[in-house]
Design a protein around this motif. Sequence first.
Motif, PDB file in Angstrom:
ATOM      1  N   VAL A 128       0.818  -1.199   0.000  1.00 35.12           N
ATOM      2  CA  VAL A 128       0.000   0.000   0.000  1.00 35.12           C
ATOM      3  C   VAL A 128       0.855   1.253   0.000  1.00 35.12           C
ATOM      4  O   VAL A 128       0.418   2.308  -0.434  1.00 35.12           O
ATOM      5  N   ALA A 162      -5.835   3.786   3.344  1.00 32.74           N
ATOM      6  CA  ALA A 162      -5.686   2.795   2.279  1.00 32.74           C
ATOM      7  C   ALA A 162      -5.519   1.394   2.860  1.00 32.74           C
ATOM      8  O   ALA A 162      -6.086   0.428   2.347  1.00 32.74           O
ATOM      9  N   CYS A 181      -7.293  -0.517   0.090  1.00 30.52           N
ATOM     10  CA  CYS A 181      -6.992   0.302  -1.088  1.00 30.52           C
ATOM     11  C   CYS A 181      -8.219   0.454  -2.001  1.00 30.52           C
ATOM     12  O   CYS A 181      -8.100   0.562  -3.211  1.00 30.52           O
TER      13      CYS A 181
END
Length: 130
Positions: free
Chosen positions: A9, A71, A76
């Motif tokens: 991420v 996220a 995400c």
Amino acid sequence: MKTVLIAHVVVACFLLGEVLSEDKYTTKYDNVDINAVLNSERLLNGYVNCLLDRGACTPDAAELKKNLPDALEHECSACSEKQKEIADKISQYLIDHRAEEWSLLEAKYDSTGAYRQRYLQDRVKEKALD
């Protein structure tokens, strides 16, 4: 295999920027040459140091740092496909070549290992499809 937590991420967030009104991150950084970042100790160290509170943040690194927890928490879901691709690339790079930094990022941003577990499950599914 070393944990795949943050790096996955990290890069996605690197390209995320601000959240748009439709719960999507900006695509403002989607055209960043990620290979240039990965091949530059100075650039990569700058991002890692920003995320670990060990150095100053550039504006785009500050956006990454701001959006990374969201996220991770939301898998995400606000990332573009390009951001997800870049996140995968950076994750693998950090795991394979910068394990110490990867461990520090994981400790800071995913102390429970929840992201790592989701990522590993996705990797198993991908291999099963191959």
